[in-house]
Design a protein around this motif. Structure first.
Motif, PDB file in Angstrom:
ATOM      1  N   GLY A 194      -5.559  -6.046  27.965  1.00 32.55           N
ATOM      2  CA  GLY A 194      -6.965  -5.734  28.124  1.00 32.55           C
ATOM      3  C   GLY A 194      -7.534  -4.747  26.992  1.00 32.55           C
ATOM      4  O   GLY A 194      -8.635  -4.600  26.875  1.00 32.55           O
ATOM      5  N   THR A 195      -6.408  -4.392  26.145  1.00 32.90           N
ATOM      6  CA  THR A 195      -6.878  -3.547  24.881  1.00 32.90           C
ATOM      7  C   THR A 195      -6.819  -4.224  23.613  1.00 32.90           C
ATOM      8  O   THR A 195      -6.301  -5.504  23.560  1.00 32.90           O
ATOM      9  CB  THR A 195      -6.055  -2.172  25.120  1.00 32.90           C
ATOM     10  OG1 THR A 195      -4.688  -2.938  24.626  1.00 32.90           O
ATOM     11  CG2 THR A 195      -5.999  -1.513  26.107  1.00 32.90           C
ATOM     12  N   THR A 196      -6.977  -3.764  22.581  1.00 32.92           N
ATOM     13  CA  THR A 196      -7.065  -4.273  21.286  1.00 32.92           C
ATOM     14  C   THR A 196      -5.895  -3.766  20.609  1.00 32.92           C
ATOM     15  O   THR A 196      -5.514  -2.492  20.526  1.00 32.92           O
ATOM     16  CB  THR A 196      -8.286  -3.868  20.440  1.00 32.92           C
ATOM     17  OG1 THR A 196      -9.505  -4.485  21.049  1.00 32.92           O
ATOM     18  CG2 THR A 196      -8.295  -4.528  19.109  1.00 32.92           C
ATOM     19  N   VAL A 197      -5.129  -4.693  20.005  1.00 34.31           N
ATOM     20  CA  VAL A 197      -3.865  -4.112  19.240  1.00 34.31           C
ATOM     21  C   VAL A 197      -4.115  -4.746  17.929  1.00 34.31           C
ATOM     22  O   VAL A 197      -4.456  -5.718  17.482  1.00 34.31           O
ATOM     23  CB  VAL A 197      -2.723  -4.956  19.843  1.00 34.31           C
ATOM     24  CG1 VAL A 197      -2.770  -6.642  19.786  1.00 34.31           C
ATOM     25  CG2 VAL A 197      -1.495  -4.743  19.059  1.00 34.31           C
ATOM     26  N   ASP A 198      -3.772  -3.748  16.891  1.00 34.58           N
ATOM     27  CA  ASP A 198      -3.689  -4.157  15.262  1.00 34.58           C
ATOM     28  C   ASP A 198      -2.473  -4.486  14.952  1.00 34.58           C
ATOM     29  O   ASP A 198      -1.363  -3.692  15.038  1.00 34.58           O
ATOM     30  CB  ASP A 198      -4.246  -2.907  14.468  1.00 34.58           C
ATOM     31  CG  ASP A 198      -5.819  -2.806  14.918  1.00 34.58           C
ATOM     32  OD1 ASP A 198      -6.534  -3.824  14.967  1.00 34.58           O
ATOM     33  OD2 ASP A 198      -6.283  -1.745  14.763  1.00 34.58           O
ATOM     34  N   ALA A 199      -1.983  -5.850  14.467  1.00 31.25           N
ATOM     35  CA  ALA A 199      -0.861  -6.081  14.270  1.00 31.25           C
ATOM     36  C   ALA A 199      -0.870  -6.551  12.564  1.00 31.25           C
ATOM     37  O   ALA A 199      -1.528  -6.975  12.119  1.00 31.25           O
ATOM     38  CB  ALA A 199      -0.441  -7.366  14.757  1.00 31.25           C
ATOM     39  N   MET A 200       0.132  -6.181  11.895  1.00 24.31           N
ATOM     40  CA  MET A 200       0.200  -6.139  10.419  1.00 24.31           C
ATOM     41  C   MET A 200       1.782  -6.438   9.945  1.00 24.31           C
ATOM     42  O   MET A 200       2.844  -5.902  10.517  1.00 24.31           O
ATOM     43  CB  MET A 200      -0.019  -4.727   9.998  1.00 24.31           C
ATOM     44  CG  MET A 200      -0.168  -4.670   8.452  1.00 24.31           C
ATOM     45  SD  MET A 200      -0.764  -3.177   7.877  1.00 24.31           S
ATOM     46  CE  MET A 200       0.410  -1.842   8.538  1.00 24.31           C
ATOM     47  N   TRP A 201       1.591  -7.238   9.122  1.00 22.05           N
ATOM     48  CA  TRP A 201       2.695  -7.804   8.324  1.00 22.05           C
ATOM     49  C   TRP A 201       3.173  -6.949   6.893  1.00 22.05           C
ATOM     50  O   TRP A 201       1.965  -6.915   6.335  1.00 22.05           O
ATOM     51  CB  TRP A 201       2.948  -9.178   7.808  1.00 22.05           C
ATOM     52  CG  TRP A 201       3.350 -10.126   9.032  1.00 22.05           C
ATOM     53  CD1 TRP A 201       2.526 -10.903   9.834  1.00 22.05           C
ATOM     54  CD2 TRP A 201       4.563 -10.275   9.633  1.00 22.05           C
ATOM     55  NE1 TRP A 201       3.107 -11.694  10.791  1.00 22.05           N
ATOM     56  CE2 TRP A 201       4.448 -11.027  10.897  1.00 22.05           C
ATOM     57  CE3 TRP A 201       5.768  -9.639   9.433  1.00 22.05           C
ATOM     58  CZ2 TRP A 201       5.694 -11.780  11.525  1.00 22.05           C
ATOM     59  CZ3 TRP A 201       6.880 -10.211  10.155  1.00 22.05           C
ATOM     60  CH2 TRP A 201       6.860 -10.916  11.284  1.00 22.05           C
ATOM     61  N   VAL A 202       4.062  -6.419   6.775  1.00 15.56           N
ATOM     62  CA  VAL A 202       4.033  -5.376   5.657  1.00 15.56           C
ATOM     63  C   VAL A 202       5.034  -6.385   4.733  1.00 15.56           C
ATOM     64  O   VAL A 202       6.505  -6.576   5.057  1.00 15.56           O
ATOM     65  CB  VAL A 202       4.777  -4.333   5.758  1.00 15.56           C
ATOM     66  CG1 VAL A 202       4.715  -3.259   4.491  1.00 15.56           C
ATOM     67  CG2 VAL A 202       3.705  -3.476   6.738  1.00 15.56           C
ATOM     68  N   LEU A 203       4.459  -6.770   3.552  1.00 14.90           N
ATOM     69  CA  LEU A 203       5.584  -7.524   2.758  1.00 14.90           C
ATOM     70  C   LEU A 203       5.852  -7.039   1.513  1.00 14.90           C
ATOM     71  O   LEU A 203       5.072  -6.248   0.859  1.00 14.90           O
ATOM     72  CB  LEU A 203       4.577  -9.053   2.431  1.00 14.90           C
ATOM     73  CG  LEU A 203       4.091  -9.577   3.675  1.00 14.90           C
ATOM     74  CD1 LEU A 203       3.167 -10.781   3.228  1.00 14.90           C
ATOM     75  CD2 LEU A 203       5.083 -10.199   4.327  1.00 14.90           C
ATOM     76  N   PRO A 204       7.169  -7.186   0.988  1.00 13.91           N
ATOM     77  CA  PRO A 204       7.271  -6.546  -0.298  1.00 13.91           C
ATOM     78  C   PRO A 204       6.720  -7.459  -1.358  1.00 13.91           C
ATOM     79  O   PRO A 204       6.299  -8.516  -1.371  1.00 13.91           O
ATOM     80  CB  PRO A 204       8.973  -6.816  -0.288  1.00 13.91           C
ATOM     81  CG  PRO A 204       9.393  -7.888   0.646  1.00 13.91           C
ATOM     82  CD  PRO A 204       8.025  -7.866   1.546  1.00 13.91           C
ATOM     83  N   PRO A 205       6.786  -6.901  -2.761  1.00  7.96           N
ATOM     84  CA  PRO A 205       6.088  -7.126  -3.896  1.00  7.96           C
ATOM     85  C   PRO A 205       6.489  -8.706  -4.146  1.00  7.96           C
ATOM     86  O   PRO A 205       5.598  -9.475  -4.692  1.00  7.96           O
ATOM     87  CB  PRO A 205       6.468  -6.442  -5.037  1.00  7.96           C
ATOM     88  CG  PRO A 205       6.814  -5.166  -4.120  1.00  7.96           C
ATOM     89  CD  PRO A 205       7.407  -5.613  -3.088  1.00  7.96           C
ATOM     90  N   HIS A 206       7.917  -9.063  -3.853  1.00  5.49           N
ATOM     91  CA  HIS A 206       8.189 -10.319  -4.247  1.00  5.49           C
ATOM     92  C   HIS A 206       7.943 -11.491  -3.828  1.00  5.49           C
ATOM     93  O   HIS A 206       7.870 -12.822  -3.926  1.00  5.49           O
ATOM     94  CB  HIS A 206       9.627 -10.431  -4.455  1.00  5.49           C
ATOM     95  CG  HIS A 206      10.457 -10.364  -3.147  1.00  5.49           C
ATOM     96  ND1 HIS A 206      10.850  -9.154  -2.614  1.00  5.49           N
ATOM     97  CD2 HIS A 206      10.729 -11.264  -2.354  1.00  5.49           C
ATOM     98  CE1 HIS A 206      11.388  -9.432  -1.550  1.00  5.49           C
ATOM     99  NE2 HIS A 206      11.201 -10.628  -1.093  1.00  5.49           N
ATOM    100  N   VAL A 207       7.036 -11.424  -2.323  1.00  7.03           N
ATOM    101  CA  VAL A 207       6.634 -12.227  -1.518  1.00  7.03           C
ATOM    102  C   VAL A 207       5.351 -13.047  -2.149  1.00  7.03           C
ATOM    103  O   VAL A 207       4.372 -12.228  -2.245  1.00  7.03           O
ATOM    104  CB  VAL A 207       6.536 -11.897  -0.130  1.00  7.03           C
ATOM    105  CG1 VAL A 207       5.996 -12.970   0.780  1.00  7.03           C
ATOM    106  CG2 VAL A 207       7.870 -11.344   0.366  1.00  7.03           C
ATOM    107  N   ALA A 208       5.320 -14.251  -2.132  1.00  5.01           N
ATOM    108  CA  ALA A 208       4.088 -15.077  -2.424  1.00  5.01           C
ATOM    109  C   ALA A 208       3.433 -15.231  -1.133  1.00  5.01           C
ATOM    110  O   ALA A 208       3.867 -15.996  -0.232  1.00  5.01           O
ATOM    111  CB  ALA A 208       4.572 -16.461  -3.171  1.00  5.01           C
ATOM    112  N   VAL A 209       1.982 -14.829  -1.123  1.00  2.19           N
ATOM    113  CA  VAL A 209       1.313 -15.034  -0.091  1.00  2.19           C
ATOM    114  C   VAL A 209       0.210 -16.241  -0.439  1.00  2.19           C
ATOM    115  O   VAL A 209      -0.482 -15.928  -1.187  1.00  2.19           O
ATOM    116  CB  VAL A 209       0.768 -13.745   0.629  1.00  2.19           C
ATOM    117  CG1 VAL A 209      -0.140 -14.098   1.937  1.00  2.19           C
ATOM    118  CG2 VAL A 209       1.887 -13.107   0.667  1.00  2.19           C
TER     119      VAL A 209
END
Length: 609
Positions: free
Chosen positions: A278-293
């Protein structure tokens, strides 16, 4: 209490010590055999390369024989035993070596020993000129055949590669158990750092590569055996299937390894770290510099239900919360992809049970094709102020796998039965027989395939037999399959039988109080979509659920449960007054149908002879 905890710790350490000893013995056994095989294969390949520079000389055969060595479990291996003479720089030498040193002395991989025995006999009679290859640095060493026997290499390769890997895996597992500070510790898919509230995805590449190498080596070994001139035709089919499986597995392993390497160093972080329903969750991926997004990233929180009631586990996606990632400017440790999700108010906790199914929540990153790139567990907690719902709020396909069927009021009226179920009253039991229409159709198809295979391979008995026997066994089993459930005065008897196999399990009367229905699948019928369920007895099969009926309509399982309880109430105390017979142990044994398959095989072999 102190003594109880101390005894528990002692038992835990004893169990871990036993596992360490077993792991060490496992590593020692497989490792020693693997290292010996690896050493032999390495020496064989090295010698095969070295003999390329040896010099040719004329050889005179003094004696030769073909030795047959019987095996301990049937079969025989062969070894050619020659003695020949040659000259090098004015000196005479003798040797007994035919093939490259470090190879197998005797085998039955092909007809190599027979061919060389015939050549040596012809050379001894003067019908064939024979030459030997001499080591210029050590003239006392010579061979007659300097070609590498690839079937021998393929045969040795699984032992030289798989056994060391198995031994190394056992050694690593033993070392981890030794370094573990807690007895009985468990490995998890992800690691959580206290205080940082972050999860790092782990790709089990070691297991994937081990399985790939294992299947690949087995495929090569079978392919080498199938390429021999005396190999039966069915080995070629098995070798082809194994090579196809090895290729598919290698492709999947390479793709997984590529993704693991491309996204190395990435981790997920949540705020709050243990969100409540019932609450809000902030989910985050932390990626290193070499990862192409890519330009658009799709993130989701997935809700899975895991059925682990049987010997294995199956999971299905029942709910998903999707969001597009919000990019945050690059930081010193890489790019951040943030998404916000609103959890359902009645979301169950991670690891909770819903009538037998285990709940799992995961935070996932999907590629443009909808495939999962990375996933980590999300530790969702249920809202303590909301009681557990009696009925799952999800769709019927996503609901719990097992729903309890409580006992209702019983009357003297015979309860109704679902279509396809026959009732027979016998002096000792009330018998319910379930229709097997689907199995009968499957058996008819198998008989048709058997006829086609017989007409196609009637002139190739060695190959056709290995196709016909499985089809005959399937047809016999499907055509003769029966499923009956007996309600006796002292319990139930489940009888699954065919001409090939019969299995009987006796259950006490108490199992009637703990029955439920398990959803199997849904199919389209004349009235629309129909759910198919099965009736199960809870916790009676080594702690798990025992399936009592084949697939039935949703109301059919409840009707069978009502019928069994009615029959128990009608028969109880009337046919065995004052006593209760002991429950016989369950048994499972083959039937006479195997004799039919054996006679078919004997007839085909005699026809081929």
């Amino acid at each position: 209490m102190h003594n109880k905890n101390k005894n528990s710790m002692v038992r835990g350490w004893r169990a871990r010590a036993a596992m360490v000893v077993m792991g060490a013995l496992f590593a020692l056994g497989f490792g020693s055999v693997g290292l010996y095989a690896l050493k032999s294969l390495t020496a064989l390949l090295h010698n095969a390369w070295a003999v390329r520079s040896w010099q040719a000389v004329a050889a005179e055969v003094l004696d030769s024989s073909l030795q047959t060595i019987p095996g301990s479990e049937g079969g025989s291996t062969f070894a050619v035993r020659p003695r020949y003479r040659y000259q090098w720089q004015g000196r005479t030498y003798e040797s007994t070596r035919v093939g490259v040193p470090a190879g197998l002395d005797s085998d039955n991989l092909d007809d190599w020993h027979h061919r060389w025995s015939a050549r040596l006999a012809a050379a001894r009679e003067g019908r064939l000129a024979l030459q030997a290859w001499v080591d210029p640095r050590h003239p006392g060493e010579a061979v007659l055949d300097r070609q590498l026997r690839w079937r021998q290499v393929v045969f040795m390769l699984p032992f030289a590669v798989l056994f060391p890997l198995v031994g190394a895996g056992a050694l690593i597992a033993t070392w981890r158990m030794l370094r573990s500070t807690e007895p009985g510790g468990q490995l998890t898919l992800g690691t959580q750092t206290p205080g940082a509230q972050r999860h790092t995805p782990r790709h089990n590449l070691v297991a994937l590569w081990s399985a790939t190498v294992f299947v690949g080596m087995m495929a090569l070994g079978i392919a080498g055996a199938a390429s021999g001139p005396s190999a039966p035709g069915w080995t070629s089919l098995v070798a082809g299937l194994m090579l196809l499986l090895a290729t598919a597995l290698a492709y999947n392993t390479l793709r997984t390894s590529r993704d693991a390497w491309a996204y190395r160093g990435a981790f997920a972080s949540f705020q709050p770290p243990r969100p409540t329903a019932g609450t809000t969750v902030d989910a985050m991926w932390v990626l290193p510099p070499h990862v192409a997004v890519p330009a658009h990233v799709r993130l989701r929180i997935a809700h899975y239900r895991i059925d682990d009631s049987g010997s294995g586990t199956t999971e299905r996606l029942v709910e998903e919360l999707n969001a597009h990632a919000q990019r945050i400017l690059p930081a010193p440790d890489g790019l951040r992809l943030l998404a916000r999700f609103d959890l359902p108010a009645d979301a169950p906790s991670e690891g909770a049970r819903r009538s037998g199914d285990k709940v799992a929540w995961r935070f996932e990153w999907l590629d443009p094709k909808g495939r999962i790139v990375m996933a980590v567990p999300l530790l969702v907690q249920a809202d303590a102020s909301i009681s557990e719902p009696a009925v799952d709020r999800l769709s019927r396909q996503a609901r719990v796998a097992v729903r309890d069927l409580p006992a209702g009021p019983l009357t003297d009226t015979l309860p109704p039965l679902p279509p396809g179920v026959c009732l027979q009253e016998r002096p000792d039991a009330l018998v319910l027989s379930f229709g097997q229409t689907g199995w009968r159709r499957f058996g008819a198809v198998a008989l048709l395939a058997l006829a086609v295979t017989f007409s196609w391979t009637k002139t190739r008995e060695d190959f056709g037999l290995w196709l016909e026997l499985p089809l005959l066994a399937i047809a016999v089993h499907a055509v003769s399959r029966r499923w009956t459930l007996q309600a006796r005065d002292d319990g139930l008897v489940l009888d699954n039988a065919s001409w090939l196999w019969r299995r009987r399990i006796s259950l006490p009367v108490s199992c009637l109080q703990a029955m439920g229905q398990r959803w199997l699948y849904s199919r389209n019928g004349p009235q629309g979509e129909v759910d198919v369920h099965t009736l199960v007895a809870r916790g009676v099969d080594r702690g798990g659920d025992l399936r009592l009926t084949p697939g039935l309509p949703a109301e059919g399982a409840a009707q069978i449960a009502q019928m069994l309880r009615w029959a128990s109430a009608q028969r109880g105390g009337r046919f065995s007054p004052g006593e209760r017979r002991a429950d016989p142990a369950p048994w499972s044994r083959p039937g006479w149908g195997w004799t039919l398959c054996l006679l078919w095989g004997v007839a085909r072999l005699s026809t081929g002879a």
